[in-house]
Every structure is written in C-alpha cells, then in structure tokens.
Design an enzyme around this catalytic site. Structure first.
Site, PDB file in Angstrom:
ATOM      1  CE1 TYR A  21      24.362 -37.520 -12.911  1.00 49.97           C
ATOM      2  CE2 TYR A  21      24.138 -35.566 -11.534  1.00 49.97           C
ATOM      3  CZ  TYR A  21      23.565 -36.555 -12.313  1.00 49.97           C
ATOM      4  OH  TYR A  21      22.198 -36.574 -12.498  1.00 49.97           O
TER       5      TYR A  21
ATOM      6  CE  LYS B   9      22.239 -36.357 -15.771  1.00 51.64           C
ATOM      7  NZ  LYS B   9      21.110 -36.894 -16.557  1.00 51.64           N
TER       8      LYS B   9
END
Length: 370
Positions: free
Chosen positions: A153, A157
């Site tokens: 994640y 990002k």
C-alpha cells in the site's frame, strides 16, 4: 474562492463521499460529478444535486470519456484500494493494488491534463512515508522522503504521488494530500477491527509499553482539506507541486484510542496484561505459520505487532500555513461520532461489559443519540 465544476473519482467511497458533501456544503452552486464503479449506498449518502457516472479508473478510455464529457475545472482523485488488515502485510494483492492505485491514478491524471483541467488533487496517504515499520515517525514533516517499505500500500501511494507531483506545471496545478489513519461513519476497517476485539476477549492485552502515539483523523476533516486544496490550486496555486500531511493534529496513543472506542460500546477491559513486543512478535510468527497451514484468517502477525507498537504522527504546520487547514472535528467528538452506528448495520452485534453480553448495540446507539 468559488468552485464551479468539480469531478471526484471514488466519490461513492469513504473519503470521496465525505469530500462531495463538504464541497456541496461550502460551494452550493458548484456542479459536482462523482465517478465510481458503483452507486453510492445508504452508508455514504450524497445530496441529490450531485451527478453520478459509472466508470472504472483502470480503464483509460472510460475515464477519458467521462472527463471530456464533464469538462471539470478541478479533479479530486480519491479512488483507490486499501488492502484489508489481513492482506496489509503480504504481497498477494500487489498486482491489483498497483493496477488501481498507480495505473488508475496515471489514467485519471493523463485524461485530466488532456481535457484542459486546471487543478488536480490526489488523495495519497501518510503510508507513502510511514510504512517502514522499523522507523519511529515522531512529529515528522513533508521533508521526510517517501518510504522504501516493502508494504504494497505504501509503495503504491508513494509511486502514484510522485507521478502526480511531477505533472504539475503553470497550466495544470497538482498537489497530494496524505491523510493519516481515518475514522468516521462508514469506516469499514479501523473501528470495526477494534470493536471486534471485544468479542474475541483481546481487549486486556497491551503489546509493548502502550505509549506509542498515532495520528487518527476524522474523515470530514480530510474532506475539508480537499476542498481547501481545490480552492488554492485555482487561485494562488501556492500548493502546486506540493504534498501535505493531513491529520487531526491531536496525537493519541493507540491504546487510548482503543479504550475510547470500547468505552463507547460499553466495554471496559476487566484487567490489563502487558506483553513485551518481542514476545508478541514471536507469537505473531507462530500464528502466521498456523494460518498458512490451516488457511484460516488471523489478526495476529508480525506485521500487526509492529503496527500496534509503531509511532506515527506528523507536523501539521505546512497544511495550516499553505492551505489554511485546521481540524473542525476534534478527536474526542470524532471517536464518538464514529461509534454512533446505525441500528441496521449492527443489529446482530452485542456490547460486552466485562465478559457478560449486557445490551444490544442498537440499544446503546439509541442511547447515544438521546
């Protein structure tokens, strides 16, 4: 500064719908279009004046057609995927996460620039910087580099954020917002996971010293930050090409946050047991082994132990100075509002006091509402 035409990707989701509501409240004359793969449901209700268009950000021609049709002045890109807790520490979902969070962002960014959009706001995450769990993040600011983490994640990002910020120029202003962990009505990850500890009798156990500080942000505060960023990028543009940490600016220990959640559901741990972080890490390793053998799900892993003991809070001065951002909803009210769940959602659950099921959650929620 008046906004007149804004498109929000992921507008049926947690952050996207909150941003649409905040935008409609502050700029009632603004034409707001939300784009998502599904219609908003009752969990994320929106004003009737908002237009919904079904499209998938990972399909470039779909998002190009939508943006060319709507011709927004501002695009707020909140669409993305956050792996559920059980998948956060593995890499099984890497291809899917990368496809949605990085390729999807590139698709929306390209379409917006080609259509002559003036401003682009990307919903990044503090995890773009703070996903290396071997490092304590005490009052950090935007000068910290993005994380070399192996967590998918945070990787996704950071990569998407870099694409967005590099695209900023004199005719196409972009910025990225990095919210911390979020709570609020419609949250399906944080508060439900903490609430589930009651039934599993996990509330007495404190991993580590229990003093590690976290940022937790109420979702409408993050929505306000998105509106402020949009206003900035079509006026002074002082936020162009910049990233901003967004949080409540009230760091709270992870243990105190959990205790507050449980208290709102009528539960107080009957006793407390401190578990050294090293021992918990070893237990997490054993749990992972048995999970792998049985194929069952587990909430205890080496990653979850590190998460529970981590220090993660940022300095909010840049967002305050450049965007004029300050949290409207304090952490105490944010926790209370997050726990005031609907009767329908929780009608099958129970509140536990000690070890005795005392009252149904819907009755407790009714009491909270007076």
């Amino acid at each position: 500064m008046s906004l007149n035409n804004v498109l929000i990707t992921g507008g049926a989701g947690f952050v996207g719908s909150a941003t649409a509501r905040a935008l409609a409240e502050k700029h009632p004359a603004c034409a707001i279009t939300i784009v998502d793969i599904r219609r908003p449901d009752s969990t994320h209700e929106l004003p009737g004046s908002i237009t919904f268009i079904k499209a998938d950000v990972v399909t470039r021609h779909e998002i190009e057609e939508v943006i060319l049709k709507v011709k927004p002045a501002v695009v707020i890109h909140t669409a993305g995927i956050v792996p559920v807790l059980g998948e956060r520490y593995g890499r099984k979902l890497k291809d899917l996460v990368w496809k949605i969070n990085v390729q999807g962002t590139d698709n929306v960014l390209h379409a917006a620039k080609q259509a002559g959009v003036e401003a682009f706001i990307y919903t990044s995450s503090c995890c773009a910087v703070m996903d290396d769990m071997s490092v304590p993040y005490r009052n950090i600011d935007e000068r910290w580099p993005t994380s070399p983490s192996s967590l998918i994640y945070g990787e996704s990002k950071a990569a998407a954020e870099a694409i967005v910020l590099q695209a900023s120029d004199s005719t196409f202003a972009t910025c990225a917002l990095r919210p911390s962990v979020l709570c609020g009505p419609g949250d399906y990850q944080l508060v439900p996971a903490i609430h589930a500890c009651i039934k599993k009798w996990e509330t007495p156990f404190i991993i580590g010293d229990g003093l590690n500080l976290w940022d937790v942000t109420y979702v409408t505060n993050v929505a306000d930050a998105h509106v402020l960023a949009a206003e900035n990028l079509i006026s002074s543009k002082t936020a162009a090409g910049e990233a901003f940490f967004i949080q409540n600016n009230e760091p709270i220990t992870f243990r105190d946050f959990c205790l507050a959640i449980w208290a709102h559901f009528g539960h107080i741990p009957p006793f407390q047991v401190h578990i050294p972080a090293g021992l918990a890490w070893a237990a997490g390793l054993i749990s992972e082994y048995f999970t792998w053998m049985s194929g069952a799900a587990t909430t205890l892993s080496r990653g979850s132990v590190k998460d529970a003991c981590s220090i993660r809070y940022a300095n909010g001065e840049k967002a305050k100075k450049v965007l004029g951002y300050e949290a409207r909803i304090g952490i105490e009210d944010g926790i209370r509002l997050s726990c005031e769940v609907s009767v329908f959602q929780y009608r099958q659950l129970y509140v536990y006091v000690g070890q005795v099921p005392l009252i149904k959650v819907q009755d407790y929620a009714r009491r909270l509402r007076g």
